[in-house]
Design a protein around this motif. Sequence first.
Motif, PDB file in Angstrom:
ATOM      1  N   TYR A  44       0.839  14.149  13.216  1.00  0.00           N
ATOM      2  CA  TYR A  44       1.878  13.355  13.858  1.00  0.00           C
ATOM      3  C   TYR A  44       2.349  12.243  12.920  1.00  0.00           C
ATOM      4  CZ  TYR A  44      -1.673   9.749  14.589  1.00  0.00           C
ATOM      5  OH  TYR A  44      -2.639   8.796  14.386  1.00  0.00           O
ATOM      6  N   LEU A 325       5.081  15.028  21.804  1.00  0.00           N
ATOM      7  CA  LEU A 325       4.434  13.756  21.525  1.00  0.00           C
ATOM      8  C   LEU A 325       2.939  13.859  21.810  1.00  0.00           C
ATOM      9  CD1 LEU A 325       6.927  11.246  23.228  1.00  0.00           C
ATOM     10  CD2 LEU A 325       6.969  12.114  20.886  1.00  0.00           C
ATOM     11  N   ASP A 357       5.866   5.625  19.378  1.00  0.00           N
ATOM     12  CA  ASP A 357       5.602   6.996  19.823  1.00  0.00           C
ATOM     13  C   ASP A 357       5.073   7.820  18.656  1.00  0.00           C
ATOM     14  OD1 ASP A 357       6.244   6.721  22.452  1.00  0.00           O
ATOM     15  OD2 ASP A 357       8.307   7.438  22.259  1.00  0.00           O
ATOM     16  N   VAL A 359       5.020  11.300  17.202  1.00  0.00           N
ATOM     17  CA  VAL A 359       5.759  12.558  17.251  1.00  0.00           C
ATOM     18  C   VAL A 359       5.004  13.595  16.429  1.00  0.00           C
ATOM     19  CG1 VAL A 359       7.940  13.705  16.724  1.00  0.00           C
ATOM     20  CG2 VAL A 359       7.946  11.346  17.530  1.00  0.00           C
TER      21      VAL A 359
END
Length: 400
Positions: A44, A325, A357, A359
């Motif tokens: 991520y 996410l 966030d 991702v």
Amino acid sequence: MSGFNVLRTAALAATVALVASCGSADSEPKAKGKGQGGPIQVGYVVVQPTSVPVTTELPGRTAAFETSEVRPQVTGLIRRRLFTEGSLVRAGQTLYQIDPRVYQASANQASANVASAAATLEAARIRAERFRPLAEAEAVSRQDYTDAVATQRQAAATVAQSRAALETARVNLSFTRVPAPITGRIGRSLFTVGALVSSTQAEPLAVIQRLDPMFVDIQQSSASLLALRRSLQQGEVAPATAQVRLKLEDGSDYGYAGSVQFAEVTVDQTTGTVALRASFPNPQGVLLPGMFVRASFTQAINTQAFLVPQEAVTRDPRGSATVQLVGPNNKAVLRTVTAARAQGRFWVVTAGLKTGDRVITQGLGRLRPDSTIRAVPANTPQPVRAPQGEQGDAATKKGG
């Protein structure tokens, strides 16, 4: 006979034991293989808002910076053409020579009229000066002196009229040499030597265009312009200097940058667009009037956009952009975002994400929403596992 039965019973018991042992061996590796699955490891990136230019690409047409029609201002026959078609001409350079003989004669006549009027004025002045002392001594009547002064003034006015006529004749004579109004490239000559031209004709003799710099007329929809102004008023974007880049008809990039000069104050009723005009340097003459180009320029800066790697964004059957996410309890969460345009290897996301966030950019091929995951920073080496079916087959072969 009883001994043979004993031996056969022993052989059957050994066979059953062997089969049971093989079955136990098969079941144990399968159970072990099933327990090796575990959470899917994914990579991520943490997204943060950044300043992203709002770039617009629109069609446009090139136009000359200056255009001038070369027109005659007197009537006559063209005697000479003094330029090469398609060449660069300078302002004031003589392009055509019109037969000057009639206009030279008019100038000579006007000059003679000035001389005659000047002689009449001199005689009237002397006569008025002589009458003045005589009128004071009452040797002549006051009326005679008044008439003499009036005659002198009329002669002076005649001189002024003659000089004005002479100036007009000289101007008309100068018009027999047709100069270039501006500096630029001249096109083909529409009239040849020997043609009769006049100041009232509809066609110009030639057309001159200044090609450095060049204008590019761009058409932008009024709806897009309204949306931009609304975003500026609401503080969603910040204003930017409108530097313009061009893409030529063959797909190549034009080497020079331009700037927006102004926007029209009215909307075209037939197309619903507003005309923008940009100016570009054109020292090599690459741009020619009438060329179709595509202009890209930054109209504003979005200070709250997110740059998301393109591999992290997918499209659902309706065409909406989605990302996965890292959610609470290490679960994958599907999120719909707004990603209307790309910038380099990123999608510009303007809605659907918030600061911090995580991702998911790696391991998306095996990922499903709500899957249990093990999240690691992007570019962490990913484990390579054989498919589940291959693991079971390997275990079975080992047990056999």
